[in-house]
Structure formats: C-alpha cells, structure tokens
Design a protein around this motif. Structure first.
Motif, PDB file in Angstrom:
ATOM      1  N   SER A   1       0.766  -1.206  -0.013  1.00 44.91           N
ATOM      2  CA  SER A   1      -0.084   0.014  -0.071  1.00 44.91           C
ATOM      3  C   SER A   1       0.828   1.393   0.184  1.00 44.91           C
ATOM      4  O   SER A   1       0.605   2.080  -0.678  1.00 44.91           O
ATOM      5  CB  SER A   1      -0.831   0.042   1.127  1.00 44.91           C
ATOM      6  OG  SER A   1      -1.870  -0.962   1.025  1.00 44.91           O
TER       7      SER A   1
ATOM      8  N   TYR B   1       2.680   1.354  -3.529  1.00 41.95           N
ATOM      9  CA  TYR B   1       1.947   1.890  -4.615  1.00 41.95           C
ATOM     10  C   TYR B   1       1.507   3.134  -4.516  1.00 41.95           C
ATOM     11  O   TYR B   1       1.230   4.022  -5.327  1.00 41.95           O
ATOM     12  CB  TYR B   1       0.840   0.811  -4.887  1.00 41.95           C
ATOM     13  CG  TYR B   1       1.423  -0.659  -5.032  1.00 41.95           C
ATOM     14  CD1 TYR B   1       2.440  -0.774  -5.699  1.00 41.95           C
ATOM     15  CD2 TYR B   1       0.474  -1.617  -5.021  1.00 41.95           C
ATOM     16  CE1 TYR B   1       2.612  -2.148  -6.000  1.00 41.95           C
ATOM     17  CE2 TYR B   1       0.683  -2.955  -5.236  1.00 41.95           C
ATOM     18  CZ  TYR B   1       1.871  -3.321  -5.961  1.00 41.95           C
ATOM     19  OH  TYR B   1       2.099  -4.568  -6.205  1.00 41.95           O
ATOM     20  N   THR B   2       1.315   3.663  -3.280  1.00 40.81           N
ATOM     21  CA  THR B   2       0.613   5.081  -3.103  1.00 40.81           C
ATOM     22  C   THR B   2       1.766   5.978  -3.587  1.00 40.81           C
ATOM     23  O   THR B   2       1.367   7.087  -3.996  1.00 40.81           O
ATOM     24  CB  THR B   2       0.019   5.370  -1.557  1.00 40.81           C
ATOM     25  OG1 THR B   2      -0.986   4.267  -1.390  1.00 40.81           O
ATOM     26  CG2 THR B   2      -0.558   6.460  -1.336  1.00 40.81           C
TER      27      THR B   2
ATOM     28  N   ASN C   1      -1.391   3.133  -6.876  1.00 45.21           N
ATOM     29  CA  ASN C   1      -2.345   2.666  -5.940  1.00 45.21           C
ATOM     30  C   ASN C   1      -3.591   2.696  -6.536  1.00 45.21           C
ATOM     31  O   ASN C   1      -4.089   3.640  -7.226  1.00 45.21           O
ATOM     32  CB  ASN C   1      -2.168   3.065  -4.633  1.00 45.21           C
ATOM     33  CG  ASN C   1      -3.069   2.206  -3.601  1.00 45.21           C
ATOM     34  OD1 ASN C   1      -2.690   1.163  -3.363  1.00 45.21           O
ATOM     35  ND2 ASN C   1      -3.956   2.784  -3.197  1.00 45.21           N
TER      36      ASN C   1
ATOM     37  N   TRP D   1      -6.656  -0.823  -2.222  1.00 47.78           N
ATOM     38  CA  TRP D   1      -5.344  -1.600  -2.262  1.00 47.78           C
ATOM     39  C   TRP D   1      -5.070  -2.253  -3.657  1.00 47.78           C
ATOM     40  O   TRP D   1      -5.960  -2.101  -4.437  1.00 47.78           O
ATOM     41  CB  TRP D   1      -5.526  -2.920  -1.246  1.00 47.78           C
ATOM     42  CG  TRP D   1      -6.696  -3.597  -1.576  1.00 47.78           C
ATOM     43  CD1 TRP D   1      -8.027  -3.432  -0.894  1.00 47.78           C
ATOM     44  CD2 TRP D   1      -7.068  -4.706  -2.355  1.00 47.78           C
ATOM     45  NE1 TRP D   1      -9.055  -4.393  -1.476  1.00 47.78           N
ATOM     46  CE2 TRP D   1      -8.282  -4.954  -2.509  1.00 47.78           C
ATOM     47  CE3 TRP D   1      -6.102  -5.414  -3.634  1.00 47.78           C
ATOM     48  CZ2 TRP D   1      -9.135  -6.058  -3.186  1.00 47.78           C
ATOM     49  CZ3 TRP D   1      -6.728  -6.361  -4.306  1.00 47.78           C
ATOM     50  CH2 TRP D   1      -8.225  -6.657  -4.321  1.00 47.78           C
TER      51      TRP D   1
END
Ligand code: GDP
Ligand code: FO1
Ligand code: CA
Length: 322
Positions: free
Chosen positions: A55, A58-59, A64, A70
C-alpha cells in the motif's frame, strides 16, 4: 531534518505521502524513513504478500488503486481467475496480475536468500518514492486472530473474508518471541530528529511493530520526540475497521483512549505528543491524555494539501517537545 514514521497500510500511506509533500514544500526535511508493519504479511499460492508495505509502495509511486484502497490501478485479474479455478487462492483474496508481478519478484529475491529489508530496498528503487520503506522486522510475525469459540485464523482471513465481523478475543504473532527489529528500521529510529506514529490502526498495524522484542526499548531510547496522530476522528475509526480491533483489546474507539493505550513516553510508554481532531478536543476539558501533550488540528487527509498540513502540524508539535 530526518523524519521516521511508523506506519500500516492505507492510513500510513496517506500520512507518508503528506510528510513527503510537506518535505517538498518546506525544503526542511532531508530524509524520510518509514518503519512498516509486517503483521498483515502472509504466504499464499507460494508467494509472499506484504499488504501494508505494498500500500505504501504503490501509493507513494502513484500506482495505487485509490478507489479500492489496495493493489494496483488499472489492474486485471486473468491469473487470479485461474488461481481461484485451481482452488489455490480463496475467492475472498484476489491477486491481481500486476500485483502478482510484485509478489513473484519479492518471492524470487527472498528465495535467493535476501532478507526482507534487502528486498524492500530493491522494491523501493523502481519508482521515485522520496521515502525509504523498512519492514519493522526481517522475521515472519504474521498476525493470527483467535475469535470467540476458540477458532484461530490468519489475520487476512479474519479481516478480508469476515470483514472483522467475528468477535476477536486476541491477536497473536507466531514466533514473535524470537523476532527482532530489522537493523535498518532500528537505525532509522535512532537517527531520526522526529519519530511520527501515523494514524494507522493502533492494534493490527502499529501493535505488531511495538510487539517485536526490542522495538519499544529502541523507541524509548530514541533521542527524537515521538509524536502520534489519532486515526479516530469524532469517536469513529475512519476508513477502516479499527473499532473491532480496539474492542478486542478493551480499548474504546476514542482518540484519548488510544493515546492512553500507547502511553506517555515519560512513563514508559510510546508518546511524547499526540494530535487529535478538533471535534474530539472540543468535547473534553483538557487537551492532554495520560499526561501526553496533545494539540487539536484538522485530521482528515483528503488530498495533498490536507495531508501535508497534518504532517506540518505533527512536526510543529514535535518541535515544542523535549
Ligand atoms: P491499513 O493497514 O490499510 O488498515 O491502514 P492503516 O492501519 O495504516 O490505517 C488505517 C487507519 O487509518 C484507519 O483505522 C483510520 O483510523 C485511519 N485513517 C484513515 N483515513 C484517515 C484520515 O484521513 N485521517 C486520519 N487521521 N486517520 C485516517
Ligand atoms: N483486501 C480485500 O478486501 N480483498 C482482497 O481480495 C485483497 C487482496 C489483496 C492482495 C494483495 C494485497 O497486498 C492486499 C490485498 N487486500 C485485499 C488488502 C489487505 O488484505 C487488507 O486491507 C490489509 O492487510 C489490511 O491492512
Ligand atoms: Ca494493515
């Protein structure tokens, strides 16, 4: 200034993104390290999955799926359908095609003998994250949940399959007694000018980090002030199911109760300072919980501005402490 953040997944990632945004705007922060919860991690279909780490990854990479919360944006699920048809993954846990690439790469490096910290370092090089992610430990400490009636299941089954609806009696981490903090995580805590505790789930995101033998000591000994941000706003756990977790350990879903649960560092606990929402401060007579200096600030992380502002408020509060 060096900032180290303790974090779980979605709340941790939004907060870390806010710290990074504040760093870009202010130019005051030379380094951001994030110590990541590994309690959610598990083995599935022969691959190692790190939900909270991914998380954050990717964020911070802008990859994300923000709607779902998720996994990767623009994801497809062709392999997932095959894995489910073979019965090797359950219908309630989907490994997207792009996401599977991450799990396969990670597992290949782990199988080649690298530590989780080394693997996290590799995963952190693909995108310009502006932040260094460190698993809290290199040991496997997967969270298991004992529910009413005595059944025990992996945290992912309790959380994802049952949506945390089965009353939990306790959370356990097999093998944690022999676990130790990852050296890179310890170094980040020791070198920090400020340690921030993200508004992550206190029980299943921050809890497992603190449960690693040696971690609480390292945080107590850290020269930096430790400032936490409440994930409870107006007596409710926002964007999550933290209330079921808090209930299991007998802590009210209340910002002051969470601060008391963490405890004052001056009395052997975790926190030197605490940030609560304005609505939670307004209902109480004082801004302190258990002798922890608290301030009321806007806690919602809606976008880059509000998240950066929250990070700035946390650092401003830290600068008044110790
Ligand atoms: P998870 O690992 O994906 O469950 O995410 P975390 O444990 O890092 O964070 C989940 C927690 O973040 C939730 O239980 C909320 O209490 C908190 N949270 C989510 N959004 C916000 C927000 O905008 N502001 C604050 N202060 N807390 C939030
Ligand atoms: N959450 C779900 O609700 N359903 C899923 O199918 C699912 C798959 C999944 C795959 C990889 C990954 O890294 C995370 C995934 N999550 C899924 C999210 C995750 O299990 C939880 O929300 C967290 O562990 C709680 O922080
Ligand atoms: Ca988590």
């Amino acid at each position: 200034m060096k900032v180290t953040v303790l974090a779980g997944g979605v709340g941790g990632a939004r907060f870390a993104r806010g710290v990074r945004e504040h760093a870009r705007r202010s130019g005051d922060i030379e380094r951001i390290d994030v110590v990541v919860n590994t309690g959610d991690d598990w083995w599935l279909a022969g691959v190692r999955i790190w939900p909270d780490h991914d998380s954050l990854l990717y964020t911070l990479a802008g990859e994300n799926d923000d709607e779902r919360g998720w996994g990767r944006r623009g994801e497809s699920e062709r392999v997932a359908a095959e894995l489910q048809a073979w019965g090797v993954t359950p219908p309630w846990f989907t490994l997207g095609d792009l996401d599977l690439g991450t799990h396969l790469a990670r597992t290949a490096w782990l199988r080649a003998g690298e530590t989780p910290s080394q693997v996290a370092r590799r995963l952190g090089t693909r995108w310009d994250l502006g932040v260094t992610l460190h698993p809290a430990t290199d040991d496997e400490i997967d969270t298991h949940v004992v529910v009413e009636g005595g059944d025990r299941m992996h945290f992912q089954e309790w959380w994802t399959r049952h949506r945390a609806s089965l009353p939990a009696i306790r959370f356990e981490h097999a093998g944690i007694a022999k676990a130790s903090p990852a050296p890179a995580a310890l170094a980040a805590i020791g070198a920090a000018d400020v340690v921030l505790v993200a508004p992550s789930n206190p029980v299943v995101s921050i809890g497992p980090i603190l449960a690693i033998p040696g971690m609480r000591d390292a945080l107590r000994r850290a020269p930096a002030p430790v400032v936490g941000v409440s994930g409870i706003i107006g007596g409710a756990a926002v964007r999550g199911m933290a209330d079921s977790c808090l209930a299991a350990i007998g802590v009210e879903t209340d910002a002051a109760a969470v601060a008391r649960h963490y405890g004052a560092r001056s009395r052997g606990g975790l926190l030197d300072g605490w940030l609560v929402a304005e609505e939670d401060a307004a209902s109480g007579p004082a801004l302190t919980a258990d002798g922890i200096p608290s301030v009321a600030v806007p806690l919602w992380m809606r976008d880059a501005d509000t998240s950066a502002r929250l990070a700035a408020d946390a650092l401003a509060h830290a600068s008044t402490l110790r």
